[in-house]
Every structure is written in C-alpha cells, then in structure tokens.
Design an enzyme around this catalytic site. Sequence first.
Site, PDB file in Angstrom:
ATOM      1  CE  LYS A 178      14.320 -24.293  28.315  1.00 45.85           C
ATOM      2  NZ  LYS A 178      15.051 -22.699  27.286  1.00 45.85           N
ATOM      3  CG  HIS A 246      22.619 -26.535  29.352  1.00 45.21           C
ATOM      4  ND1 HIS A 246      21.725 -27.113  29.310  1.00 45.21           N
ATOM      5  CD2 HIS A 246      23.264 -25.461  28.427  1.00 45.21           C
ATOM      6  CE1 HIS A 246      20.915 -26.513  27.961  1.00 45.21           C
ATOM      7  NE2 HIS A 246      21.657 -25.431  27.992  1.00 45.21           N
ATOM      8  NE  ARG A 249      19.861 -28.910  26.041  1.00 48.14           N
ATOM      9  CZ  ARG A 249      18.333 -29.148  25.104  1.00 48.14           C
ATOM     10  NH1 ARG A 249      17.536 -30.522  25.013  1.00 48.14           N
ATOM     11  NH2 ARG A 249      17.842 -29.016  24.406  1.00 48.14           N
TER      12      ARG A 249
END
Length: 300
Positions: A178, A246, A249
């Site tokens: 990000k 996700h 992760r």
Amino acid sequence: MEGAAYDFGIYLAQQRRRSVHTVRAYRAAAERFTSFLHEHWGAEIDQRALSRVQAVDLRAYLASRVNGSATRSSGLSNASAARELSAVRAFLDWANGVGSTPAFKGPRVKKGVPRPVAPSEAVALATEVAEESDEAWVAARDWAVLLLLYGAGLRIGEALALTGAALPLGDTLVVTGKRAKTRVVPLLAEVRAAIEDYAGRVPWPLDRDQPLFRGVRGGGLSAGVVRVKVQRARGRLGLSDRTTPHALRHSFATHLLGRGADLRALQELLGHASLSSTQVYTQVDAAHLMDVYRNAHPRA
C-alpha cells in the site's frame, strides 16, 4: 491392486493433466484406501472388490483417518478428511466408472470456525484450488499464488502485482504494498519451488515489465478469479465462508506470532504502518501481549 494407485496416478497426469502435487496426493490416498480395505475386509483387493465399496466402508475409512490410530495419535482435520474423500471418490470413479461411488456426505467444518485456518487446511485449500484446473500450468499458477499468500503473508493484490522482474528468485522477494511502499519478505523453499515450477510451465514469456501471474488469455491474473476459485474450493472442503485469500495472509501472521515471532518483525513482514495494525490484524490475545511486554519493556 498394488499397481492400481500407480496407474491411477498415470491417468491423472496424462489424461486429466493434473499437477505433480495433486497426482502425488491422490495416488497416496488411493494407496491408503486400498490398504485399509485389505485390513477391513481381510481379503485381497482387486477390481471386483472395489466395485463392492459401500457408504459404510467409506465412513469406516474416514473414521480411521480422522480419529487416528494406536500408532498415530492425531488424526486428520475435517478439511483434510474431506479432501481425502474427494481423492478416494476420484479413484473409485476411475476404477469403476464415473458416478459409481456410493452417495456419502463427508465431514464438514462447523460454521463459524474462527480464522485463521489451520496450516493443514491452508495447504488443503491451495491443493483443492489447483486440482480444479485441467491445464497443468494453470494448476501450477494457482498453487503458487496461494502458497505465496500463506507462506509469505502477501495481500492478493501484492502477489498479482509482481512482474517478471522478480525472476530469477532468490531467498527474498521485494514486494510493493500500500502507498507504493516496498518491503523485503523471505521466501520459503517450498514457495520458491512452486513459483519456479509455474514459471517453467506458463505458455507466455515472463518479461520484466509484464505480470508474473497470467490469466488464461495471457493478461494479468485477476484477483476476482482467485477469490471465486477459493470460494468453490472452501465449499467442497466444508471450510468457513471467512476462508478467503486474505485469510491466508491472516493465518501467516497469526501462526508466526503464535510461535513466538517478534511483533515488530511481524509488522515489517506484513507492511503495516503501525504496530497497532499488526496487533488488531492478528487478534493477539491479552495474555500473549503481556508476555511480550514483560520480555521487551525495560521497566516490565
């Protein structure tokens, strides 16, 4: 039936074009199942014997796998047992004809199982997704992507943003996260091998400025494609609907923290801007936080 499992593996590899890891896993399941039937029935297992398999036999086999044995105290998780059943069904369909397997509802994980998924379930999920494709390179791609999420803690967008410039792989990987922030993450040998296997199979050149992971038409792989594949696979395995790319992760972070990883180091691996994000993300329990505090704070 000593050669049946081997022949089954040849069929999967040559006619179904399954990946190497799928062939290995399914062949091993076929060997375990025929060995179980030999002990269960007290007779040699041949083609005719396989045609007599009933739901009660499948139930007994899964019970032996889930509950363990005198020599193996811990059995399979429900997700792994569901995958074992999927492999046995494929073996019986190969031996007796499609649709010949007796109807039997396999084990399912109870709804609401909290994340993270167990390590065995993460591997089962990645394997199930890879096994779905008839294209060997697509199966290798899916296996590599999901292993990268779980083994290196990448976001799905970070994994799919990788380009051919990441090759050749080393012990670490530079990831852009990000806000265009880069970080270096270590690559496990298994993850590196999975990516290299995919890179050797993909039918398009992996130029430095082109996506590393390709879609079936040669463009960049879409995150939506990965999510849909995971959704279908988790349904077959009976995993919670919170089992998403996700979540792999999340599992990476939680499992490392549970094994004593330092919070600051974990923050760097995940690419979090603040330590509070790491604490919330991994759902660290208060007792563990206090242990970290007492071991790290100079006035503790």
